[in-house]
Design a protein around this motif. Structure first.
Motif, PDB file in Angstrom:
ATOM      1  N   GLU A 196       1.716  -3.851  12.240  1.00  0.00           N
ATOM      2  CA  GLU A 196       1.315  -4.744  11.161  1.00  0.00           C
ATOM      3  C   GLU A 196       0.281  -5.731  11.671  1.00  0.00           C
ATOM      4  O   GLU A 196       0.383  -6.239  12.794  1.00  0.00           O
ATOM      5  CB  GLU A 196       2.524  -5.504  10.622  1.00  0.00           C
ATOM      6  CG  GLU A 196       2.214  -6.420   9.468  1.00  0.00           C
ATOM      7  CD  GLU A 196       3.451  -7.175   8.986  1.00  0.00           C
ATOM      8  OE1 GLU A 196       3.267  -8.286   8.467  1.00  0.00           O
ATOM      9  OE2 GLU A 196       4.575  -6.666   9.146  1.00  0.00           O
ATOM     10  N   PHE A 197      -0.726  -5.971  10.839  1.00  0.00           N
ATOM     11  CA  PHE A 197      -1.741  -6.983  11.099  1.00  0.00           C
ATOM     12  C   PHE A 197      -1.603  -8.093  10.071  1.00  0.00           C
ATOM     13  O   PHE A 197      -1.263  -7.837   8.918  1.00  0.00           O
ATOM     14  CB  PHE A 197      -3.158  -6.413  10.948  1.00  0.00           C
ATOM     15  CG  PHE A 197      -3.546  -5.406  11.974  1.00  0.00           C
ATOM     16  CD1 PHE A 197      -3.720  -5.762  13.296  1.00  0.00           C
ATOM     17  CD2 PHE A 197      -3.770  -4.083  11.610  1.00  0.00           C
ATOM     18  CE1 PHE A 197      -4.105  -4.821  14.242  1.00  0.00           C
ATOM     19  CE2 PHE A 197      -4.158  -3.137  12.542  1.00  0.00           C
ATOM     20  CZ  PHE A 197      -4.320  -3.512  13.870  1.00  0.00           C
ATOM     21  N   ARG A 198      -1.900  -9.319  10.484  1.00  0.00           N
ATOM     22  CA  ARG A 198      -2.091 -10.422   9.550  1.00  0.00           C
ATOM     23  C   ARG A 198      -3.586 -10.690   9.528  1.00  0.00           C
ATOM     24  O   ARG A 198      -4.240 -10.716  10.576  1.00  0.00           O
ATOM     25  CB  ARG A 198      -1.362 -11.681   9.985  1.00  0.00           C
ATOM     26  CG  ARG A 198       0.121 -11.578   9.907  1.00  0.00           C
ATOM     27  CD  ARG A 198       0.667 -11.887   8.504  1.00  0.00           C
ATOM     28  NE  ARG A 198       2.010 -11.357   8.358  1.00  0.00           N
ATOM     29  CZ  ARG A 198       3.103 -11.899   8.883  1.00  0.00           C
ATOM     30  NH1 ARG A 198       3.017 -13.000   9.582  1.00  0.00           N
ATOM     31  NH2 ARG A 198       4.272 -11.336   8.717  1.00  0.00           N
ATOM     32  N   LYS A 227      -5.151 -10.258  13.353  1.00  0.00           N
ATOM     33  CA  LYS A 227      -4.185 -10.535  14.420  1.00  0.00           C
ATOM     34  C   LYS A 227      -3.020  -9.553  14.302  1.00  0.00           C
ATOM     35  O   LYS A 227      -2.385  -9.471  13.246  1.00  0.00           O
ATOM     36  CB  LYS A 227      -3.674 -11.973  14.277  1.00  0.00           C
ATOM     37  CG  LYS A 227      -2.672 -12.375  15.318  1.00  0.00           C
ATOM     38  CD  LYS A 227      -2.249 -13.806  15.106  1.00  0.00           C
ATOM     39  CE  LYS A 227      -1.282 -14.223  16.194  1.00  0.00           C
ATOM     40  NZ  LYS A 227      -0.895 -15.630  16.068  1.00  0.00           N
ATOM     41  N   PRO A 228      -2.721  -8.799  15.370  1.00  0.00           N
ATOM     42  CA  PRO A 228      -1.545  -7.925  15.318  1.00  0.00           C
ATOM     43  C   PRO A 228      -0.268  -8.764  15.409  1.00  0.00           C
ATOM     44  O   PRO A 228      -0.192  -9.688  16.224  1.00  0.00           O
ATOM     45  CB  PRO A 228      -1.705  -7.025  16.543  1.00  0.00           C
ATOM     46  CG  PRO A 228      -2.574  -7.797  17.476  1.00  0.00           C
ATOM     47  CD  PRO A 228      -3.430  -8.692  16.640  1.00  0.00           C
ATOM     48  N   VAL A 229       0.701  -8.475  14.547  1.00  0.00           N
ATOM     49  CA  VAL A 229       1.951  -9.236  14.560  1.00  0.00           C
ATOM     50  C   VAL A 229       3.176  -8.366  14.821  1.00  0.00           C
ATOM     51  O   VAL A 229       4.236  -8.880  15.173  1.00  0.00           O
ATOM     52  CB  VAL A 229       2.147 -10.057  13.262  1.00  0.00           C
ATOM     53  CG1 VAL A 229       1.096 -11.149  13.168  1.00  0.00           C
ATOM     54  CG2 VAL A 229       2.131  -9.181  12.033  1.00  0.00           C
ATOM     55  N   LYS A 230       3.042  -7.047  14.652  1.00  0.00           N
ATOM     56  CA  LYS A 230       4.143  -6.115  14.949  1.00  0.00           C
ATOM     57  C   LYS A 230       3.564  -4.839  15.531  1.00  0.00           C
ATOM     58  O   LYS A 230       2.508  -4.382  15.114  1.00  0.00           O
ATOM     59  CB  LYS A 230       4.923  -5.742  13.686  1.00  0.00           C
ATOM     60  CG  LYS A 230       5.820  -6.805  13.136  1.00  0.00           C
ATOM     61  CD  LYS A 230       6.613  -6.268  11.960  1.00  0.00           C
ATOM     62  CE  LYS A 230       7.369  -7.389  11.283  1.00  0.00           C
ATOM     63  NZ  LYS A 230       8.002  -6.946  10.033  1.00  0.00           N
ATOM     64  N   LEU A 231       4.292  -4.271  16.479  1.00  0.00           N
ATOM     65  CA  LEU A 231       3.960  -2.953  17.008  1.00  0.00           C
ATOM     66  C   LEU A 231       5.269  -2.235  17.273  1.00  0.00           C
ATOM     67  O   LEU A 231       6.058  -2.652  18.124  1.00  0.00           O
ATOM     68  CB  LEU A 231       3.127  -3.044  18.290  1.00  0.00           C
ATOM     69  CG  LEU A 231       2.692  -1.702  18.877  1.00  0.00           C
ATOM     70  CD1 LEU A 231       1.807  -0.938  17.896  1.00  0.00           C
ATOM     71  CD2 LEU A 231       1.962  -1.911  20.193  1.00  0.00           C
TER      72      LEU A 231
END
Length: 134
Positions: free
Chosen positions: A88-90, A78-82
């Motif tokens: 960032e991925f979780r 799951k992408p959490v930051k762009l």
């Protein structure tokens, strides 16, 4: 977009205790991220051909439970930051009974192959799936 990849633990991934070796979980995470990119229409080869690389810059990984030979595993991405240069991925790896084996936070950055320096990922490659859900 959240994506889940599946695999079954193979014998050569296990240590002498019949547990998946800790380093193998990093391969599982990478496998699932590539599956995620394919699923959301991200053309990794085109990024490379255009002169950019995506590097993993940091991984925080938490080992929660062991997986063993023949366990069916699910690896969630799951992408959490762009941001303009990075994201960032979780990720979570769990068994079919719901037992969580691994939780990880994976940071990545875009780098120009020409300069070797951080670079903005061109807009053409910013597919919707890379954007975190609101």
């Amino acid at each position: 977009m959240t994506h889940t990849a599946e695999l079954v633990v193979r014998s050569y991934e296990c240590d002498s205790y019949n547990h998946v070796n800790n380093a193998v979980y990093l391969n599982y995470l990478e496998f699932a991220r590539m599956e995620f990119l394919h699923a959301c229409g991200f053309d990794y080869k085109a990024v490379f051909d255009a002169g950019y690389y995506l590097y993993v810059t940091h991984i925080d990984i938490y080992y929660r439970a062991s997986a063993v030979l023949d366990d069916k595993l699910f690896i969630e991405v799951k992408p959490v930051k762009l941001k303009s240069l990075s994201g960032e991925f979780r990720q979570k790896i769990y068994k079919d009974d719901g037992t969580v084996c691994v939780e990880a936070s994976v940071s990545w950055a875009c780098v120009s192959s020409k300069t070797g320096r951080p670079s903005k990922l061109p807009e053409a490659f910013l597919v919707e799936g890379l954007r975190p859900e609101k």
